[in-house]
Design a protein around this motif. Structure first.
Motif, PDB file in Angstrom:
ATOM      1  N   LYS A  19      65.775  87.768  31.946  1.00 29.90           N
ATOM      2  CA  LYS A  19      65.135  88.445  33.145  1.00 29.90           C
ATOM      3  C   LYS A  19      63.884  87.993  33.306  1.00 29.90           C
ATOM      4  CE  LYS A  19      63.475  92.978  34.636  1.00 29.90           C
ATOM      5  NZ  LYS A  19      62.093  92.266  34.548  1.00 29.90           N
ATOM      6  N   LYS A  20      62.947  87.748  32.135  1.00 30.33           N
ATOM      7  CA  LYS A  20      61.616  87.366  32.299  1.00 30.33           C
ATOM      8  C   LYS A  20      61.665  86.021  32.789  1.00 30.33           C
ATOM      9  CE  LYS A  20      57.566  86.561  29.638  1.00 30.33           C
ATOM     10  NZ  LYS A  20      57.050  86.939  28.117  1.00 30.33           N
ATOM     11  N   ALA A  21      62.633  85.057  32.414  1.00 32.65           N
ATOM     12  CA  ALA A  21      62.667  83.760  32.964  1.00 32.65           C
ATOM     13  C   ALA A  21      63.041  83.796  34.328  1.00 32.65           C
ATOM     14  CB  ALA A  21      63.614  82.943  31.932  1.00 32.65           C
ATOM     15  N   ALA A  24      71.052  89.826  21.153  1.00 29.87           N
ATOM     16  CA  ALA A  24      71.654  89.736  22.523  1.00 29.87           C
ATOM     17  C   ALA A  24      70.628  90.367  23.541  1.00 29.87           C
ATOM     18  CB  ALA A  24      73.019  90.357  22.533  1.00 29.87           C
ATOM     19  N   TYR A  25      70.305  91.622  23.138  1.00 30.03           N
ATOM     20  CA  TYR A  25      69.323  92.484  24.112  1.00 30.03           C
ATOM     21  C   TYR A  25      68.077  91.538  24.151  1.00 30.03           C
ATOM     22  CZ  TYR A  25      72.347  96.482  24.432  1.00 30.03           C
ATOM     23  OH  TYR A  25      73.165  97.298  24.859  1.00 30.03           O
ATOM     24  N   GLU A  26      67.505  91.059  23.188  1.00 29.84           N
ATOM     25  CA  GLU A  26      66.320  90.098  23.378  1.00 29.84           C
ATOM     26  C   GLU A  26      66.485  89.028  24.371  1.00 29.84           C
ATOM     27  OE1 GLU A  26      62.546  89.006  23.392  1.00 29.84           O
ATOM     28  OE2 GLU A  26      63.580  90.853  22.606  1.00 29.84           O
ATOM     29  N   ALA A  27      67.659  88.131  24.086  1.00 33.51           N
ATOM     30  CA  ALA A  27      68.100  87.068  24.941  1.00 33.51           C
ATOM     31  C   ALA A  27      68.141  87.665  26.547  1.00 33.51           C
ATOM     32  CB  ALA A  27      69.399  86.505  24.591  1.00 33.51           C
ATOM     33  N   LEU A  29      73.702 101.731  14.890  1.00 34.22           N
ATOM     34  CA  LEU A  29      74.919 101.696  15.605  1.00 34.22           C
ATOM     35  C   LEU A  29      74.665 100.690  16.942  1.00 34.22           C
ATOM     36  CD1 LEU A  29      76.147 105.081  15.607  1.00 34.22           C
ATOM     37  CD2 LEU A  29      76.766 103.412  14.403  1.00 34.22           C
ATOM     38  N   THR A  30      73.555 100.339  17.532  1.00 30.42           N
ATOM     39  CA  THR A  30      73.621  99.551  18.781  1.00 30.42           C
ATOM     40  C   THR A  30      72.425  98.715  18.514  1.00 30.42           C
ATOM     41  OG1 THR A  30      74.491 101.585  19.953  1.00 30.42           O
ATOM     42  CG2 THR A  30      73.363  99.818  21.129  1.00 30.42           C
ATOM     43  N   ARG A  31      71.329  98.900  18.545  1.00 30.37           N
ATOM     44  CA  ARG A  31      70.303  98.124  18.685  1.00 30.37           C
ATOM     45  C   ARG A  31      70.131  96.758  17.321  1.00 30.37           C
ATOM     46  NH1 ARG A  31      69.323 102.585  21.007  1.00 30.37           N
ATOM     47  NH2 ARG A  31      68.148 102.793  22.782  1.00 30.37           N
ATOM     48  N   TRP A  87      69.213 102.549  36.816  1.00 36.33           N
ATOM     49  CA  TRP A  87      70.503 102.549  35.952  1.00 36.33           C
ATOM     50  C   TRP A  87      70.084 101.044  35.258  1.00 36.33           C
ATOM     51  CZ3 TRP A  87      74.185  98.668  36.289  1.00 36.33           C
ATOM     52  CH2 TRP A  87      75.306  98.870  35.213  1.00 36.33           C
ATOM     53  N   LEU A  88      69.783 100.170  35.925  1.00 32.66           N
ATOM     54  CA  LEU A  88      69.712  98.398  35.565  1.00 32.66           C
ATOM     55  C   LEU A  88      68.860  98.494  34.273  1.00 32.66           C
ATOM     56  CD1 LEU A  88      70.951  95.718  35.748  1.00 32.66           C
ATOM     57  CD2 LEU A  88      68.729  95.488  37.163  1.00 32.66           C
ATOM     58  N   ALA A  89      67.411  99.144  34.591  1.00 30.80           N
ATOM     59  CA  ALA A  89      66.517  99.066  33.373  1.00 30.80           C
ATOM     60  C   ALA A  89      66.901  99.845  32.224  1.00 30.80           C
ATOM     61  CB  ALA A  89      65.269  99.797  34.010  1.00 30.80           C
ATOM     62  N   SER A  90      67.880 100.927  32.331  1.00 31.06           N
ATOM     63  CA  SER A  90      68.406 101.393  31.193  1.00 31.06           C
ATOM     64  C   SER A  90      69.518 100.520  30.541  1.00 31.06           C
ATOM     65  CB  SER A  90      68.899 102.940  31.309  1.00 31.06           C
ATOM     66  OG  SER A  90      70.031 102.943  32.328  1.00 31.06           O
ATOM     67  N   VAL A  91      70.083  99.779  31.386  1.00 25.74           N
ATOM     68  CA  VAL A  91      71.030  98.591  30.610  1.00 25.74           C
ATOM     69  C   VAL A  91      70.402  97.766  29.699  1.00 25.74           C
ATOM     70  CG1 VAL A  91      72.442  96.676  31.210  1.00 25.74           C
ATOM     71  CG2 VAL A  91      72.688  98.632  32.376  1.00 25.74           C
ATOM     72  N   PHE A  92      69.147  97.271  30.077  1.00 28.35           N
ATOM     73  CA  PHE A  92      68.371  96.412  29.096  1.00 28.35           C
ATOM     74  C   PHE A  92      67.972  97.169  27.876  1.00 28.35           C
ATOM     75  CE2 PHE A  92      68.743  93.908  32.782  1.00 28.35           C
ATOM     76  CZ  PHE A  92      68.150  92.778  32.551  1.00 28.35           C
ATOM     77  N   ASP A  93      67.925  98.425  27.992  1.00 28.26           N
ATOM     78  CA  ASP A  93      67.438  99.168  26.463  1.00 28.26           C
ATOM     79  C   ASP A  93      68.812  99.764  25.867  1.00 28.26           C
ATOM     80  OD1 ASP A  93      64.813  98.926  26.851  1.00 28.26           O
ATOM     81  OD2 ASP A  93      64.543 100.575  28.060  1.00 28.26           O
ATOM     82  N   GLY A  94      69.916  99.259  26.510  1.00 24.25           N
ATOM     83  CA  GLY A  94      71.051  99.488  25.452  1.00 24.25           C
ATOM     84  C   GLY A  94      71.583 101.031  25.827  1.00 24.25           C
ATOM     85  N   GLN A  95      71.383 101.655  26.950  1.00 22.84           N
ATOM     86  CA  GLN A  95      71.408 102.877  27.200  1.00 22.84           C
ATOM     87  C   GLN A  95      72.774 103.132  28.206  1.00 22.84           C
ATOM     88  OE1 GLN A  95      69.970 105.739  25.390  1.00 22.84           O
ATOM     89  NE2 GLN A  95      69.381 103.867  24.545  1.00 22.84           N
TER      90      GLN A  95
END
Length: 159
Positions: free
Chosen positions: A26-28, A18-21, A10-12, A46-54
């Motif tokens: 962030k890495k760049a 898009a999540y990889e980009a 459903l998400t990943r 909260w922000l870290a969980s955004v990057f995992d689609g949560q």
């Protein structure tokens, strides 16, 4: 490899590129989650969980994340959709184990010290730090802070 879950379907998979980009941006940037969170005005957890689609990200925060990472806001529009939450990971298994082991004791203490009530997961704060103890061991410190919500007494008891 773990079997594919509903979250994968459903998400990943839907937003995998898009999540990889987002993670690449962030890495760049060279920013840590803490530094990025300070720029955006949110908690690092909260922000870290955004990057995992949560997390659902309100549009104004998607704009702030885009600005902080120097990416077009259109590339982060996917963050403003409500995600399917869930995951499988060894750390998450351990967190479930902690709740399975200590959950009944936590519940007992909440009732003993807070009365006939529960802890809110909506009016809620969460933080995690890695600290070093007196013996030089690295330890994970998790702080959960939920509003105490007394059960309502509406209707005829027991309801």
């Amino acid at each position: 490899m773990a079997p594919m879950s509903n979250a994968d379907y459903l998400t990943r998979i839907k937003y995998a590129d898009a999540y990889e980009a987002l993670r690449e941006a962030k890495k760049a940037s060279g920013l840590t989650y803490k530094e990025l969170a300070e720029k955006v005005g949110v908690s690092k957890m909260w922000l870290a969980s955004v990057f995992d689609g949560q997390q659902y990200v309100p549009e104004e925060y998607a704009e702030k994340i885009a600005a902080a990472l120097s990416v077009p806001v259109e590339k982060l529009a996917f963050l403003t959709e409500h995600p399917y939450k869930g995951n499988t990971d060894p750390i998450l298994y351990r967190l479930h184990e902690v709740i399975d082991t200590y959950g009944p004791a936590i519940k007992a203490i909440i009732h003993e010290e807070g009365g006939n009530a529960i802890m809110s997961a909506i009016d809620f704060g969460l933080d995690v730090d890695v600290v070093t103890d007196a013996e030089g061991n690295h330890r994970v410190k998790i702080t959960m802070d939920g509003k105490l919500l007394p059960y309502a007494k509406k209707g005829k008891y027991p309801w």
